[in-house]
Design an enzyme around this catalytic site. Sequence first.
Site, PDB file in Angstrom:
ATOM      1  N   ALA A   4     -16.898  68.592 -14.855  1.00  0.00           N
ATOM      2  CA  ALA A   4     -18.012  69.313 -15.454  1.00  0.00           C
ATOM      3  C   ALA A   4     -19.275  68.840 -14.738  1.00  0.00           C
ATOM      4  O   ALA A   4     -19.438  67.640 -14.494  1.00  0.00           O
ATOM      5  CB  ALA A   4     -18.110  69.022 -16.951  1.00  0.00           C
ATOM      6  N   ASP A   5     -20.137  69.762 -14.359  1.00  0.00           N
ATOM      7  CA  ASP A   5     -21.382  69.429 -13.653  1.00  0.00           C
ATOM      8  C   ASP A   5     -22.556  69.500 -14.625  1.00  0.00           C
ATOM      9  O   ASP A   5     -22.818  70.562 -15.205  1.00  0.00           O
ATOM     10  CB  ASP A   5     -21.647  70.422 -12.509  1.00  0.00           C
ATOM     11  CG  ASP A   5     -20.733  70.212 -11.321  1.00  0.00           C
ATOM     12  OD1 ASP A   5     -19.934  69.257 -11.345  1.00  0.00           O
ATOM     13  OD2 ASP A   5     -20.819  71.024 -10.380  1.00  0.00           O
ATOM     14  N   LYS A  43     -14.907  69.187  -6.556  1.00  0.00           N
ATOM     15  CA  LYS A  43     -14.639  69.787  -5.246  1.00  0.00           C
ATOM     16  C   LYS A  43     -13.334  70.577  -5.232  1.00  0.00           C
ATOM     17  O   LYS A  43     -13.254  71.663  -4.669  1.00  0.00           O
ATOM     18  CB  LYS A  43     -14.633  68.709  -4.156  1.00  0.00           C
ATOM     19  CG  LYS A  43     -15.994  68.066  -3.925  1.00  0.00           C
ATOM     20  CD  LYS A  43     -15.992  67.185  -2.695  1.00  0.00           C
ATOM     21  CE  LYS A  43     -15.921  67.991  -1.418  1.00  0.00           C
ATOM     22  NZ  LYS A  43     -17.095  68.848  -1.212  1.00  0.00           N
ATOM     23  N   GLY A  44     -12.290  70.032  -5.855  1.00  0.00           N
ATOM     24  CA  GLY A  44     -11.024  70.762  -5.873  1.00  0.00           C
ATOM     25  C   GLY A  44     -11.127  72.073  -6.618  1.00  0.00           C
ATOM     26  O   GLY A  44     -10.700  73.123  -6.130  1.00  0.00           O
ATOM     27  N   GLU A  51     -12.181  63.427  -3.634  1.00  0.00           N
ATOM     28  CA  GLU A  51     -12.647  63.004  -4.953  1.00  0.00           C
ATOM     29  C   GLU A  51     -11.486  62.574  -5.852  1.00  0.00           C
ATOM     30  O   GLU A  51     -11.656  62.398  -7.050  1.00  0.00           O
ATOM     31  CB  GLU A  51     -13.441  64.119  -5.636  1.00  0.00           C
ATOM     32  CG  GLU A  51     -14.844  64.292  -5.085  1.00  0.00           C
ATOM     33  CD  GLU A  51     -15.672  65.310  -5.853  1.00  0.00           C
ATOM     34  OE1 GLU A  51     -16.894  65.309  -5.673  1.00  0.00           O
ATOM     35  OE2 GLU A  51     -15.095  66.114  -6.630  1.00  0.00           O
ATOM     36  N   ASP A  91     -18.041  73.572  -0.513  1.00  0.00           N
ATOM     37  CA  ASP A  91     -16.784  73.965  -1.151  1.00  0.00           C
ATOM     38  C   ASP A  91     -16.567  75.478  -1.079  1.00  0.00           C
ATOM     39  O   ASP A  91     -15.430  75.938  -0.941  1.00  0.00           O
ATOM     40  CB  ASP A  91     -16.772  73.512  -2.608  1.00  0.00           C
ATOM     41  CG  ASP A  91     -16.834  72.004  -2.743  1.00  0.00           C
ATOM     42  OD1 ASP A  91     -16.351  71.310  -1.831  1.00  0.00           O
ATOM     43  OD2 ASP A  91     -17.373  71.520  -3.756  1.00  0.00           O
ATOM     44  N   GLY A 145     -25.878  76.670  -9.345  1.00  0.00           N
ATOM     45  CA  GLY A 145     -24.567  76.139  -9.674  1.00  0.00           C
ATOM     46  C   GLY A 145     -23.588  76.270  -8.525  1.00  0.00           C
ATOM     47  O   GLY A 145     -23.879  76.857  -7.481  1.00  0.00           O
TER      48      GLY A 145
END
Length: 300
Positions: free
Chosen positions: A15-16, A43-44, A142, A252, A287
């Site tokens: 979660a960002d 990243k994934g 990550e 990404d 985002g």
Amino acid sequence: MGVAHDVVVVGSVNADLVVRVARHPRPGETLLGSTSDTLPGGKGANQAVAAARQGARVALVGAVGTDPQAAVALSALRAADVDLTHVRRVDGATGLAVVTVAGSGENTIVVVPGANATLTPARVDEARGTIARAAVCVLQLEIPLDTVAHAARLAHRHGTRVLLNAAPATALPRDVLRLADPLVVNEHEAATLLGRALDSPAAAAAHELTGLGVRSVVVTLGAAGLVGHGPDGAFSWSAPVVQPVDTTGAGDAFVGALAAGLAAGQPLRAASAHATRVAAYSVTRLGAQPSYPGPADPLP
């Protein structure tokens, strides 16, 4: 049995927490932010969503926690119809990225791995069939490095093409690097892999990395585009000129779109050119995953 998925991503799910500020704070300084949002990231997961929005059939191998942030972290993946069969819920917190976005669109990011740290080689083995039947396996850093190495070796052993995005910047065993086709890095990550500061053009770094036995390399240069090197020699692409809003997840977006193109049979040069446009589109919106275009969105 044929290819079940075009792309399988083994990687992080976060979660960002995105905070917008006029400029980045100096050490010891407190600033007032203008807005804050909690958005899906990692990243994934970013790369999986980007590939799916470019029309690829995508599966993700990863982990989230049992906290409320897990629902946020998985929301865009579900909306993009990414196969989440191999995304496990584990006790504890979902991975978290704290992202500060300045008025220029540039960002700083601090990542707390959370559940991503539980993505072990044994978990990758549980997804062996999915990886073996995919066209491209995408990896980044990550998640634990021994898991990255195990997944790369497993994919290569089954004839699945390995796209390795060596980010965040970390040194990797040379035998793992040699499995990448392509290896995708920015200039800082390239310097880390080479073990020295880059004192020559990025094209030279790409060539030097192929000299280590890497079949193909793409060095991304942000607004300047990219340079690459592979079996057919060197190439470069300029990035479209856009007005940046938020650069979070642009790399990404590039990797996901590149994976989709390679899985569809495009040559590396052509897939890189298209992925550069996808990344440019992404920086014009706030985002990471919410900024990724679909097939009908006009690219710059």
